[in-house]
Design a protein around this motif. Structure first.
Motif, PDB file in Angstrom:
ATOM      1  N   ARG A  84     -11.850  -5.361  -2.193  1.00 22.83           N
ATOM      2  CA  ARG A  84     -10.548  -4.702  -2.330  1.00 22.83           C
ATOM      3  C   ARG A  84     -10.047  -4.180  -0.983  1.00 22.83           C
ATOM      4  O   ARG A  84      -8.877  -4.347  -0.637  1.00 22.83           O
ATOM      5  CB  ARG A  84     -10.675  -3.553  -3.336  1.00 22.83           C
ATOM      6  CG  ARG A  84      -9.350  -2.896  -3.704  1.00 22.83           C
ATOM      7  CD  ARG A  84      -9.595  -1.796  -4.724  1.00 22.83           C
ATOM      8  NE  ARG A  84      -8.369  -1.114  -5.069  1.00 22.83           N
ATOM      9  CZ  ARG A  84      -7.528  -1.489  -6.008  1.00 22.83           C
ATOM     10  NH1 ARG A  84      -7.788  -2.569  -6.719  1.00 22.83           N
ATOM     11  NH2 ARG A  84      -6.437  -0.803  -6.253  1.00 22.83           N
TER      12      ARG A  84
ATOM     13  N   ASP B 218      -4.852  -8.596 -15.255  1.00 25.26           N
ATOM     14  CA  ASP B 218      -4.056  -8.625 -14.033  1.00 25.26           C
ATOM     15  C   ASP B 218      -2.978  -9.694 -14.159  1.00 25.26           C
ATOM     16  O   ASP B 218      -3.119 -10.654 -14.913  1.00 25.26           O
ATOM     17  CB  ASP B 218      -4.931  -8.937 -12.811  1.00 25.26           C
ATOM     18  CG  ASP B 218      -5.971  -7.851 -12.553  1.00 25.26           C
ATOM     19  OD1 ASP B 218      -5.601  -6.657 -12.588  1.00 25.26           O
ATOM     20  OD2 ASP B 218      -7.143  -8.200 -12.323  1.00 25.26           O
TER      21      ASP B 218
ATOM     22  N   ALA C 275      -6.867  -5.522   1.297  1.00 24.26           N
ATOM     23  CA  ALA C 275      -5.804  -4.591   1.682  1.00 24.26           C
ATOM     24  C   ALA C 275      -5.552  -4.644   3.184  1.00 24.26           C
ATOM     25  O   ALA C 275      -4.393  -4.652   3.630  1.00 24.26           O
ATOM     26  CB  ALA C 275      -6.181  -3.175   1.260  1.00 24.26           C
TER      27      ALA C 275
ATOM     28  N   HIS D 184      -7.335  -6.933  -6.138  1.00 15.38           N
ATOM     29  CA  HIS D 184      -6.076  -6.249  -6.439  1.00 15.38           C
ATOM     30  C   HIS D 184      -5.292  -6.912  -7.560  1.00 15.38           C
ATOM     31  O   HIS D 184      -4.394  -6.301  -8.129  1.00 15.38           O
ATOM     32  CB  HIS D 184      -5.193  -6.196  -5.184  1.00 15.38           C
ATOM     33  CG  HIS D 184      -5.712  -5.297  -4.117  1.00 15.38           C
ATOM     34  ND1 HIS D 184      -5.323  -3.986  -3.961  1.00 15.38           N
ATOM     35  CD2 HIS D 184      -6.626  -5.530  -3.127  1.00 15.38           C
ATOM     36  CE1 HIS D 184      -5.955  -3.446  -2.932  1.00 15.38           C
ATOM     37  NE2 HIS D 184      -6.745  -4.360  -2.414  1.00 15.38           N
TER      38      HIS D 184
ATOM     39  N   ASP E 237       1.123  -7.035  -9.578  1.00  8.39           N
ATOM     40  CA  ASP E 237       0.261  -5.853  -9.631  1.00  8.39           C
ATOM     41  C   ASP E 237       0.472  -4.947  -8.425  1.00  8.39           C
ATOM     42  O   ASP E 237       0.326  -3.736  -8.509  1.00  8.39           O
ATOM     43  CB  ASP E 237      -1.216  -6.263  -9.701  1.00  8.39           C
ATOM     44  CG  ASP E 237      -1.565  -6.939 -11.012  1.00  8.39           C
ATOM     45  OD1 ASP E 237      -1.143  -6.441 -12.066  1.00  8.39           O
ATOM     46  OD2 ASP E 237      -2.250  -7.980 -10.975  1.00  8.39           O
ATOM     47  N   ARG E 238       0.809  -5.535  -7.276  1.00  8.00           N
ATOM     48  CA  ARG E 238       0.972  -4.774  -6.041  1.00  8.00           C
ATOM     49  C   ARG E 238       2.400  -4.308  -5.814  1.00  8.00           C
ATOM     50  O   ARG E 238       2.632  -3.308  -5.125  1.00  8.00           O
ATOM     51  CB  ARG E 238       0.521  -5.618  -4.824  1.00  8.00           C
ATOM     52  CG  ARG E 238      -0.964  -5.866  -4.722  1.00  8.00           C
ATOM     53  CD  ARG E 238      -1.758  -4.569  -4.597  1.00  8.00           C
ATOM     54  NE  ARG E 238      -2.168  -4.027  -5.893  1.00  8.00           N
ATOM     55  CZ  ARG E 238      -2.427  -2.753  -6.127  1.00  8.00           C
ATOM     56  NH1 ARG E 238      -2.278  -1.860  -5.187  1.00  8.00           N
ATOM     57  NH2 ARG E 238      -2.806  -2.358  -7.324  1.00  8.00           N
TER      58      ARG E 238
ATOM     59  N   TRP F 101       3.777   4.524  -2.190  1.00  3.32           N
ATOM     60  CA  TRP F 101       2.347   4.557  -1.867  1.00  3.32           C
ATOM     61  C   TRP F 101       1.720   5.923  -2.111  1.00  3.32           C
ATOM     62  O   TRP F 101       0.615   6.019  -2.654  1.00  3.32           O
ATOM     63  CB  TRP F 101       2.144   4.134  -0.407  1.00  3.32           C
ATOM     64  CG  TRP F 101       2.412   2.679  -0.163  1.00  3.32           C
ATOM     65  CD1 TRP F 101       2.426   1.667  -1.099  1.00  3.32           C
ATOM     66  CD2 TRP F 101       2.730   2.056   1.087  1.00  3.32           C
ATOM     67  NE1 TRP F 101       2.725   0.470  -0.496  1.00  3.32           N
ATOM     68  CE2 TRP F 101       2.913   0.664   0.826  1.00  3.32           C
ATOM     69  CE3 TRP F 101       2.883   2.524   2.397  1.00  3.32           C
ATOM     70  CZ2 TRP F 101       3.230  -0.245   1.849  1.00  3.32           C
ATOM     71  CZ3 TRP F 101       3.208   1.625   3.407  1.00  3.32           C
ATOM     72  CH2 TRP F 101       3.382   0.258   3.136  1.00  3.32           C
TER      73      TRP F 101
END
Length: 264
Positions: A4, A232, A8, A240, A245-246, A145
């Motif tokens: 993860r 997801d 990122a 992620h 999802d992001r 964020w």
């Protein structure tokens, strides 16, 4: 966790330089993300990506990301303007229901049209925020964020009251409120030092609404996944999930920021 974190770091290493570069690069990024995210809904809907309706939806989402002035600058005919093109894509989907003999039906066309607008216009507002300036863009990004991070940490520590158990069982009211408070605090500091569209007090109030709308964006995508019974939206980002999802919070936060006049 290691996967993860690595994902990122790699994603930010690609995302941030493009955001700073702006121009055609952020437009290409937005169109690409819109195509992938729409494709994720197509796959959740259990439709092949090569289906004509799916192709229309993904292509339409990419076109929806184009700046409002793009076709005007090209002196393109009316049929090529974004709003007209949207209607053309909808018409083609409806024609496809006939040619496919209802194997692609009216409900499928409705799902894909909504996905095309929800995702395409969401990423369009992301591009418009960049054109308005880095200050406006990072104002929204920081709110999204910090809301997400604050809600997660505070929810884990003191969260007890479920926010929407039928949609997202792990979210709590304590985490949601805490995340918004953290985001507003960060936005207040940011708006004090960075020139934005309105006065400091107005921008702080806007940050409150953007934080809440971003959480609705998260819940909207959770409801979508719950409906399709998937964990997801995709697997393109190891650890992620998918693009949806992001970017789920941003797809609602940026349009709300635009509607509030934050982009000028």
């Amino acid at each position: 966790m290691r996967t993860r974190v690595i994902t990122a770091i790699v994603a930010l290493a690609i995302f941030l330089p493009i955001v700073f570069a702006g121009g055609i690069w952020i437009q290409i990024l937005a169109a690409l993300l819109a195509v992938i995210a729409t494709g994720e809904i197509v796959m959740m809907h259990r439709t092949l990506l090569v289906d004509f309706g799916a192709i229309l939806a993904m292509l339409g989402a990419a076109i929806m990301t184009l700046p409002s002035e793009f076709m005007t600058a090209l002196n393109a005919p009316v049929i090529m303007h974004r709003s007209t093109m949207l209607y053309v894509f909808v018409l083609l989907m409806l024609v496809h229901t006939v040619l496919a003999k209802n194997k692609f039906n009216f409900e499928d066309a409705g799902v894909f049209t909504l996905a095309m607008m929800y995702i395409g216009l969401g990423f369009h507002m992301f591009v418009q925020a960049r054109f308005a300036g880095l200050g406006a863009l990072f104002f929204v990004l920081l709110i999204v964020w910090t809301t997400d991070s604050g809600a997660y940490m505070i929810g884990r520590k003191i969260g007890k009251t479920k926010l929407a158990p039928a949609i997202s069982p792990n979210k709590t009211w304590e985490g949601s409120i805490g995340g918004t408070l953290v985001a507003v605090l960060v936005a207040a500091v940011y708006a004090y030092f960075v020139p934005l569209q309105f006065s400091w007090g107005v921008m702080v109030f806007i940050s409150l609404l953007v934080s809440i709308s971003g959480q609705f964006g998260d819940l909207i995508e959770s409801a979508l996944k719950r409906f399709y019974k998937v964990k997801d939206s995709g697997t393109i980002l190891p650890g992620h999930g998918g693009i949806l999802d992001r970017f789920d919070s941003m797809l609602i936060a940026f349009p709300v920021f635009y509607l509030l006049g934050g982009m000028g």
